[in-house]
Design a protein around this motif. Sequence first.
Motif, PDB file in Angstrom:
ATOM      1  N   VAL A   1       0.674  -1.386   0.073  1.00 30.07           N
ATOM      2  CA  VAL A   1      -0.135   0.035  -0.081  1.00 30.07           C
ATOM      3  C   VAL A   1       0.870   1.189   0.101  1.00 30.07           C
ATOM      4  O   VAL A   1       0.470   2.319  -0.574  1.00 30.07           O
ATOM      5  CB  VAL A   1      -0.949  -0.065   1.299  1.00 30.07           C
ATOM      6  N   VAL A   2       1.913   1.084   0.989  1.00 29.94           N
ATOM      7  CA  VAL A   2       2.827   2.537   0.940  1.00 29.94           C
ATOM      8  C   VAL A   2       3.367   2.745  -0.372  1.00 29.94           C
ATOM      9  O   VAL A   2       3.545   3.961  -0.745  1.00 29.94           O
ATOM     10  CB  VAL A   2       3.590   2.277   2.164  1.00 29.94           C
ATOM     11  N   GLU A   3       3.953   1.762  -0.915  1.00 27.39           N
ATOM     12  CA  GLU A   3       4.748   1.970  -2.121  1.00 27.39           C
ATOM     13  C   GLU A   3       4.028   2.533  -3.523  1.00 27.39           C
ATOM     14  O   GLU A   3       4.165   3.102  -4.114  1.00 27.39           O
ATOM     15  CB  GLU A   3       5.426   0.747  -2.525  1.00 27.39           C
ATOM     16  N   PHE A   4       2.577   1.950  -3.274  1.00 28.53           N
ATOM     17  CA  PHE A   4       1.669   2.565  -4.177  1.00 28.53           C
ATOM     18  C   PHE A   4       1.611   4.058  -4.133  1.00 28.53           C
ATOM     19  O   PHE A   4       1.669   4.784  -5.255  1.00 28.53           O
ATOM     20  CB  PHE A   4       0.166   2.103  -4.417  1.00 28.53           C
ATOM     21  N   TYR A   5       1.318   4.564  -2.859  1.00 26.85           N
ATOM     22  CA  TYR A   5       1.218   6.156  -2.651  1.00 26.85           C
ATOM     23  C   TYR A   5       2.629   6.777  -3.112  1.00 26.85           C
ATOM     24  O   TYR A   5       2.720   7.630  -3.641  1.00 26.85           O
ATOM     25  CB  TYR A   5       0.911   6.443  -1.195  1.00 26.85           C
ATOM     26  N   GLN A   6       3.637   6.020  -2.910  1.00 26.42           N
ATOM     27  CA  GLN A   6       5.038   6.741  -2.971  1.00 26.42           C
ATOM     28  C   GLN A   6       5.278   6.628  -4.789  1.00 26.42           C
ATOM     29  O   GLN A   6       5.673   7.600  -4.966  1.00 26.42           O
ATOM     30  CB  GLN A   6       6.168   5.778  -2.494  1.00 26.42           C
ATOM     31  N   CYS A   7       4.850   5.873  -5.381  1.00 27.02           N
ATOM     32  CA  CYS A   7       4.881   5.926  -6.920  1.00 27.02           C
ATOM     33  C   CYS A   7       4.106   6.911  -7.367  1.00 27.02           C
ATOM     34  O   CYS A   7       4.498   7.756  -8.067  1.00 27.02           O
ATOM     35  CB  CYS A   7       4.291   4.443  -7.298  1.00 27.02           C
ATOM     36  N   LEU A   8       2.977   7.081  -6.864  1.00 24.62           N
ATOM     37  CA  LEU A   8       1.862   8.424  -7.241  1.00 24.62           C
ATOM     38  C   LEU A   8       2.774   9.525  -6.822  1.00 24.62           C
ATOM     39  O   LEU A   8       2.748  10.462  -8.043  1.00 24.62           O
ATOM     40  CB  LEU A   8       0.597   8.296  -6.752  1.00 24.62           C
ATOM     41  N   LEU A   9       3.276   9.835  -5.632  1.00 23.85           N
ATOM     42  CA  LEU A   9       3.970  11.060  -5.435  1.00 23.85           C
ATOM     43  C   LEU A   9       5.152  11.319  -6.250  1.00 23.85           C
ATOM     44  O   LEU A   9       5.415  12.295  -6.744  1.00 23.85           O
ATOM     45  CB  LEU A   9       4.044  11.046  -3.788  1.00 23.85           C
ATOM     46  N   LYS A  10       5.852  10.361  -6.493  1.00 23.90           N
ATOM     47  CA  LYS A  10       7.070  10.357  -7.434  1.00 23.90           C
ATOM     48  C   LYS A  10       6.652  10.740  -8.907  1.00 23.90           C
ATOM     49  O   LYS A  10       7.346  11.653  -9.432  1.00 23.90           O
ATOM     50  CB  LYS A  10       7.723   8.898  -7.486  1.00 23.90           C
ATOM     51  N   GLY A  11       5.313  10.067  -9.170  1.00 19.05           N
ATOM     52  CA  GLY A  11       4.955  10.428 -10.697  1.00 19.05           C
ATOM     53  C   GLY A  11       4.546  12.019 -10.754  1.00 19.05           C
ATOM     54  O   GLY A  11       4.622  12.358 -11.649  1.00 19.05           O
ATOM     55  N   LEU A  12       3.887  12.216  -9.733  1.00 19.81           N
ATOM     56  CA  LEU A  12       3.618  13.716  -9.660  1.00 19.81           C
ATOM     57  C   LEU A  12       4.762  14.781  -9.830  1.00 19.81           C
ATOM     58  O   LEU A  12       4.696  15.808 -10.730  1.00 19.81           O
ATOM     59  CB  LEU A  12       2.986  14.159  -8.251  1.00 19.81           C
ATOM     60  N   CYS A  13       5.983  14.227  -9.351  1.00 17.37           N
ATOM     61  CA  CYS A  13       7.147  15.014  -9.705  1.00 17.37           C
ATOM     62  C   CYS A  13       7.675  15.059 -11.033  1.00 17.37           C
ATOM     63  O   CYS A  13       8.393  15.884 -11.509  1.00 17.37           O
ATOM     64  CB  CYS A  13       8.318  14.608  -8.604  1.00 17.37           C
ATOM     65  N   ASN A  14       7.831  13.819 -11.591  1.00 19.22           N
ATOM     66  CA  ASN A  14       8.403  13.337 -13.012  1.00 19.22           C
ATOM     67  C   ASN A  14       7.245  13.317 -13.982  1.00 19.22           C
ATOM     68  O   ASN A  14       7.718  13.211 -15.248  1.00 19.22           O
ATOM     69  CB  ASN A  14       9.381  12.349 -12.864  1.00 19.22           C
ATOM     70  N   GLY A  15       5.952  13.527 -13.680  1.00 20.44           N
ATOM     71  CA  GLY A  15       4.723  13.329 -14.793  1.00 20.44           C
ATOM     72  C   GLY A  15       4.593  11.988 -15.148  1.00 20.44           C
ATOM     73  O   GLY A  15       3.649  11.744 -15.958  1.00 20.44           O
ATOM     74  N   VAL A  16       5.116  10.915 -14.618  1.00 23.92           N
ATOM     75  CA  VAL A  16       4.671   9.580 -15.086  1.00 23.92           C
ATOM     76  C   VAL A  16       4.522   8.672 -13.776  1.00 23.92           C
ATOM     77  O   VAL A  16       5.542   8.574 -13.007  1.00 23.92           O
ATOM     78  CB  VAL A  16       5.886   8.897 -16.129  1.00 23.92           C
ATOM     79  N   VAL A  17       3.178   8.024 -13.486  1.00 20.01           N
ATOM     80  CA  VAL A  17       3.037   7.202 -12.680  1.00 20.01           C
ATOM     81  C   VAL A  17       3.403   5.639 -13.013  1.00 20.01           C
ATOM     82  O   VAL A  17       2.699   5.653 -13.871  1.00 20.01           O
ATOM     83  CB  VAL A  17       1.658   7.599 -11.911  1.00 20.01           C
ATOM     84  N   ASP A  18       4.201   5.028 -12.275  1.00 21.81           N
ATOM     85  CA  ASP A  18       4.537   3.611 -12.820  1.00 21.81           C
ATOM     86  C   ASP A  18       4.258   3.014 -11.442  1.00 21.81           C
ATOM     87  O   ASP A  18       5.285   2.691 -10.625  1.00 21.81           O
ATOM     88  CB  ASP A  18       5.759   3.544 -13.324  1.00 21.81           C
ATOM     89  N   TYR A  19       3.349   2.312 -11.146  1.00 20.41           N
ATOM     90  CA  TYR A  19       3.095   1.431  -9.972  1.00 20.41           C
ATOM     91  C   TYR A  19       3.860  -0.135 -10.020  1.00 20.41           C
ATOM     92  O   TYR A  19       4.181  -0.502  -8.957  1.00 20.41           O
ATOM     93  CB  TYR A  19       1.770   1.100  -9.827  1.00 20.41           C
ATOM     94  N   ASP A  20       4.441  -0.237 -11.119  1.00 15.69           N
ATOM     95  CA  ASP A  20       5.297  -1.476 -11.455  1.00 15.69           C
ATOM     96  C   ASP A  20       6.562  -1.193 -10.861  1.00 15.69           C
ATOM     97  O   ASP A  20       7.370  -2.221 -10.788  1.00 15.69           O
ATOM     98  CB  ASP A  20       5.106  -1.923 -12.861  1.00 15.69           C
ATOM     99  N   ALA A  21       6.916  -0.148 -10.880  1.00 18.23           N
ATOM    100  CA  ALA A  21       8.533   0.233 -10.480  1.00 18.23           C
ATOM    101  C   ALA A  21       8.432   0.619  -8.835  1.00 18.23           C
ATOM    102  O   ALA A  21       9.230   1.456  -8.767  1.00 18.23           O
ATOM    103  CB  ALA A  21       8.678   1.756 -11.215  1.00 18.23           C
ATOM    104  N   ARG A  22       7.707   0.009  -8.384  1.00 17.95           N
ATOM    105  CA  ARG A  22       7.768  -0.165  -6.930  1.00 17.95           C
ATOM    106  C   ARG A  22       9.210  -0.584  -6.481  1.00 17.95           C
ATOM    107  O   ARG A  22       9.758  -1.309  -6.975  1.00 17.95           O
ATOM    108  CB  ARG A  22       6.877  -0.902  -6.113  1.00 17.95           C
ATOM    109  N   GLU A  23       9.636   0.228  -5.197  1.00 12.56           N
ATOM    110  CA  GLU A  23      11.104  -0.175  -4.822  1.00 12.56           C
ATOM    111  C   GLU A  23      11.108  -1.402  -4.142  1.00 12.56           C
ATOM    112  O   GLU A  23      12.096  -1.992  -4.149  1.00 12.56           O
ATOM    113  CB  GLU A  23      11.629   0.899  -3.668  1.00 12.56           C
ATOM    114  N   ARG A  24      10.065  -2.075  -3.640  1.00 20.12           N
ATOM    115  CA  ARG A  24       9.721  -3.182  -2.569  1.00 20.12           C
ATOM    116  C   ARG A  24      10.808  -3.119  -1.565  1.00 20.12           C
ATOM    117  O   ARG A  24      11.729  -4.123  -1.276  1.00 20.12           O
ATOM    118  CB  ARG A  24      10.070  -4.438  -3.594  1.00 20.12           C
ATOM    119  N   ASN A  25      10.812  -2.003  -0.920  1.00 17.67           N
ATOM    120  CA  ASN A  25      11.941  -2.019   0.278  1.00 17.67           C
ATOM    121  C   ASN A  25      11.419  -2.757   1.217  1.00 17.67           C
ATOM    122  O   ASN A  25      10.074  -2.628   1.998  1.00 17.67           O
ATOM    123  CB  ASN A  25      11.642  -0.382   0.830  1.00 17.67           C
ATOM    124  N   LEU A  26      12.130  -3.469   1.696  1.00 22.42           N
ATOM    125  CA  LEU A  26      12.014  -4.496   3.062  1.00 22.42           C
ATOM    126  C   LEU A  26      11.919  -3.797   4.272  1.00 22.42           C
ATOM    127  O   LEU A  26      11.386  -4.411   5.111  1.00 22.42           O
ATOM    128  CB  LEU A  26      13.187  -5.585   2.996  1.00 22.42           C
TER     129      LEU A  26
END
Length: 171
Positions: A44-69
């Motif tokens: 869940v957290v990483e989906f929000y992080q992807c959206l916020l990152k996408g807001l900065c660079n113009g492209v939202v990519d939920y597949d590019a999650r970091e998968r931070n342990l």
Amino acid sequence: MKNNVYIEVVRQLTDLLKQLKPNEYNQSLAVLNGSSMGQHTRHVVEFYQCLLKGLCNGVVDYDARERNLMLENDLKFTINCLHEIENSIESIKNPNEPLLLAVSYCTYNQDFIETNFMREVVYLVEHSIHHYALIRIGLQENFPKIFIPKNFGVAYSTVKHREENVIMVND
């Protein structure tokens, strides 16, 4: 951004996690096919992080999650990340700013769909609630001492439907 529903959904998870002990957060649970509260939370957290990152660079990519342990295993770190997400959402100035959503259904082809922050945060509310329902099951089965709010993991449309039917039955 003024609509508090988007913040409320993130806070629901934050408030629930504050009740857990670190070993409960990352414990493998049979009822979740061996997944932990931490694994669902990370997702869940990483989906929000992807959206916020996408807001900065113009492209939202939920597949590019970091998968931070660390998000799966470090409860304090995760709660801090959730607070950062809340603050970031609250500071959004133009929720209707155009974005592109990267979509890949195979390894060799990526498509882009026009969207905006508001549309994507609506999706994340529903996505989060779906995972909250799974988290709820894990908590109910394994940690009965944890207080789970009545509507945690229940879609807003379902809550509304239930409330309307109670009113009609009581009339």
